[in-house]
Design a protein around this motif. Structure first.
Motif, PDB file in Angstrom:
ATOM      1  N   UNK A   1     113.554  54.134 -37.882  1.00  0.00           N
ATOM      2  CA  UNK A   1     114.358  53.224 -37.060  1.00  0.00           C
ATOM      3  C   UNK A   1     113.943  53.313 -35.596  1.00  0.00           C
ATOM      4  N   UNK A   2     113.727  54.517 -35.115  1.00  0.00           N
ATOM      5  CA  UNK A   2     113.307  54.722 -33.720  1.00  0.00           C
ATOM      6  C   UNK A   2     111.960  54.049 -33.450  1.00  0.00           C
ATOM      7  N   UNK A   3     111.000  54.271 -34.345  1.00  0.00           N
ATOM      8  CA  UNK A   3     109.667  53.671 -34.158  1.00  0.00           C
ATOM      9  C   UNK A   3     109.723  52.146 -34.200  1.00  0.00           C
ATOM     10  N   UNK A   4     110.518  51.614 -35.118  1.00  0.00           N
ATOM     11  CA  UNK A   4     110.676  50.156 -35.182  1.00  0.00           C
ATOM     12  C   UNK A   4     111.327  49.622 -33.909  1.00  0.00           C
ATOM     13  N   UNK A   5     112.321  50.336 -33.441  1.00  0.00           N
ATOM     14  CA  UNK A   5     113.018  49.924 -32.218  1.00  0.00           C
ATOM     15  C   UNK A   5     112.050  49.871 -31.036  1.00  0.00           C
ATOM     16  N   UNK A   6     111.252  50.919 -30.869  1.00  0.00           N
ATOM     17  CA  UNK A   6     110.282  50.944 -29.771  1.00  0.00           C
ATOM     18  C   UNK A   6     109.292  49.787 -29.879  1.00  0.00           C
ATOM     19  N   UNK A   7     108.805  49.540 -31.081  1.00  0.00           N
ATOM     20  CA  UNK A   7     107.839  48.467 -31.293  1.00  0.00           C
ATOM     21  C   UNK A   7     108.464  47.104 -31.005  1.00  0.00           C
ATOM     22  N   UNK A   8     109.664  46.874 -31.488  1.00  0.00           N
ATOM     23  CA  UNK A   8     110.312  45.577 -31.324  1.00  0.00           C
ATOM     24  C   UNK A   8     110.772  45.317 -29.892  1.00  0.00           C
ATOM     25  N   UNK A   9     111.353  46.324 -29.241  1.00  0.00           N
ATOM     26  CA  UNK A   9     111.878  46.116 -27.888  1.00  0.00           C
ATOM     27  C   UNK A   9     110.801  45.653 -26.919  1.00  0.00           C
ATOM     28  N   UNK A  10     109.585  46.147 -27.102  1.00  0.00           N
ATOM     29  CA  UNK A  10     108.505  45.747 -26.201  1.00  0.00           C
ATOM     30  C   UNK A  10     108.067  44.300 -26.428  1.00  0.00           C
ATOM     31  N   UNK A  11     108.478  43.702 -27.534  1.00  0.00           N
ATOM     32  CA  UNK A  11     108.063  42.336 -27.868  1.00  0.00           C
ATOM     33  C   UNK A  11     109.160  41.298 -27.660  1.00  0.00           C
ATOM     34  N   UNK A  12     110.367  41.735 -27.354  1.00  0.00           N
ATOM     35  CA  UNK A  12     111.488  40.809 -27.237  1.00  0.00           C
ATOM     36  C   UNK A  12     111.503  40.095 -25.891  1.00  0.00           C
ATOM     37  N   UNK A  13     111.893  38.840 -25.930  1.00  0.00           N
ATOM     38  CA  UNK A  13     112.081  38.094 -24.695  1.00  0.00           C
ATOM     39  C   UNK A  13     113.333  38.579 -23.982  1.00  0.00           C
ATOM     40  N   UNK A  14     113.494  38.160 -22.743  1.00  0.00           N
ATOM     41  CA  UNK A  14     114.609  38.608 -21.915  1.00  0.00           C
ATOM     42  C   UNK A  14     115.964  38.183 -22.474  1.00  0.00           C
ATOM     43  N   UNK A  15     116.000  37.126 -23.274  1.00  0.00           N
ATOM     44  CA  UNK A  15     117.274  36.630 -23.801  1.00  0.00           C
ATOM     45  C   UNK A  15     117.628  37.206 -25.170  1.00  0.00           C
ATOM     46  N   UNK A  16     116.801  38.132 -25.683  1.00  0.00           N
ATOM     47  CA  UNK A  16     117.059  38.738 -26.994  1.00  0.00           C
ATOM     48  C   UNK A  16     117.463  40.198 -26.839  1.00  0.00           C
ATOM     49  N   UNK A  17     118.318  40.659 -27.765  1.00  0.00           N
ATOM     50  CA  UNK A  17     118.834  42.022 -27.737  1.00  0.00           C
ATOM     51  C   UNK A  17     118.604  42.651 -29.110  1.00  0.00           C
TER      52      UNK A  17
END
Length: 137
Positions: free
Chosen positions: A50-66
């Motif tokens: 979960x942590x690794x997925x979170x790190x990978x995804x957060x760097x790809x999200x636009x400013x309007x996504x959480x």
């Protein structure tokens, strides 16, 4: 009793559970098919994924996504309440009224299936993800 009244009763029962001793590892039951579903607490390997997925995804999200972790996702009309590992939603949904995420507003839902919990997670999730899979609007 109707399905809706059963769901409301289960929702009230769920809220009556004591709060977890460790808030970072919630132990709230999920609701599906007129039943409370208890899952084992996540093991360290599960949390590492979960942590690794979170790190990978957060760097790809636009400013309007959480990216939210272990947050209630509820469709009261279907009588389903899930607590997926990770969910990507619009920030607008994150600040909207209500305590739970509307599954139709999610862009991505991730449920990590652990070896120790595979039969329970797979059976429970597969039975409820399909109605949520097709987005409307």
């Amino acid at each position: 009793m109707t399905e809706q009244s059963i769901y409301r009763h289960l929702r009230e029962l769920r809220e009556a559970f004591d709060r977890p001793e460790r808030p970072e590892r919630p132990a709230w039951p999920e609701i599906s098919h007129g039943q409370l579903l208890m899952m084992m607490s996540p093991k360290k390997q599960h949390q590492l994924v979960a942590h690794r997925l979170r790190l990978q995804l957060e760097s790809q999200l636009g400013a309007d996504l959480v990216l939210m972790a272990q947050t209630d996702m509820e469709d009261a009309a279907l009588g389903v309440l899930r607590v997926p590992d990770l969910v990507v939603i619009d920030e607008e949904e994150a600040v909207a009224e209500g305590d739970a995420i509307d599954p139709r507003r999610a862009h991505l839902v991730i449920e990590i299936v652990s070896r120790s919990n595979r039969p329970t997670t797979t059976k429970a999730s597969c039975g409820t993800i399909r109605p949520w899979a097709s987005r409307t609007g």
